[in-house]
Design an enzyme around this catalytic site. Sequence first.
Site: not given
Ligand code: PLP
Length: 374
Positions: A182
Amino acid sequence: MDYLPFTRPTFDEETIQGVAEVLRSGWVASGPHVLALERALSEYLGGRPVRTFTSATGALEVALQICGIGPGDEVITPALSFAATPNVILRVGAKPVFVDVELATRNIDLDRAAAAITARTRAIMPVHFAGLPVDMDRLYELARTHGLRVIEDAAHAIGASWRGRRLGSFGDIVAFSFHPNKNMTTIEGGALSVNNEEETKSIEIHRFHGIAKDSDGEMDVVLPGGKYNLSDVAARVGLGQLRHLEAFNAGRRELVARYFEKLRTAPPLMLPARGDEGHGWHMFTPLLPLERLNLTRKAFIGEMDRRGIGVGVHYPALHLFSAYRGLGYREGQFPNAELIGRSTVTLPLFPAMGARDVDRVCDAAAEVICQGGK
Ligand SMILES: *Cc1c(COP(=O)(O)O)cnc(C)c1O
């Protein structure tokens, strides 16, 4: 030439040193660095309460729980997202009601969301896809009209803004992810931005074993809570990342501008909506014109890999996965999500890349597509 992955986090030396200091300090679980990260995120988001989690998935699940959403309830959500989005809805016992997305923005089609509202609908869980904000005026208008909660899956969208206001600085409950892919990371982690203190208290209770303390400091377990508190080691990483977030996102925007410029003519990829300067550009996800190619997506990815370039897929349409088909969904129901799911490719995009890397990706894609052209 070095392999170019589709994403890679950047850590500065100061953060690496800072992590070593936390490790030496003798306190590595939730402590002063978690509080400092929550304060810094709150400041970044205009002063709203922010609480961190071990993941956005955990954060989204707790958000549903504090809204009292459970069996018999429906939550409207896009048919194009990561599995975490509908999974948490199912995990609290509610039903994910999928709605198709818009082809260019990849965001939930709000006309279709309005049409999907029933007497059982309790919330909308939109996704700001790749960091492009959903139309927040229309979203919140719809929620107000029908008395629905909004839980924003802003996993892609830390630093993105709508009409000059950062996502998470307004609205109902907003969830961010700090997974290493992210826009900023705590290795694993996430956060909720909330708009009132009472729900913040409830979040803390659900986050840590259901433990509450009364005014005398007496402890009670008031519900069977989860265990989602971030560690100080992770929080220290996050503090080092947050300092660079604006620069990281500016770097992403510049690289995307280069992609748009290079790809304006060839190869014939279908480019995503450009948005404005508030776009968080978590990913760059054009579509392959598969109907015009003698080339599958799998072959495209393989050919790019052979040229030292990593390409991802974000995401196959959700309703076609085994876990959700059982809810009565079928192929053909959400044509945009299905078309995107079949033909999307995630090209490399991360702040440490340079313009030359973008050029290399575009040249390789042109070569592969040209060879595969009909
Ligand atoms: C990465 C992601 C999540 C989950 O995030 P985590 O921190 O890995 O639990 C949820 N929704 C979307 C759209 C994502 O890309």
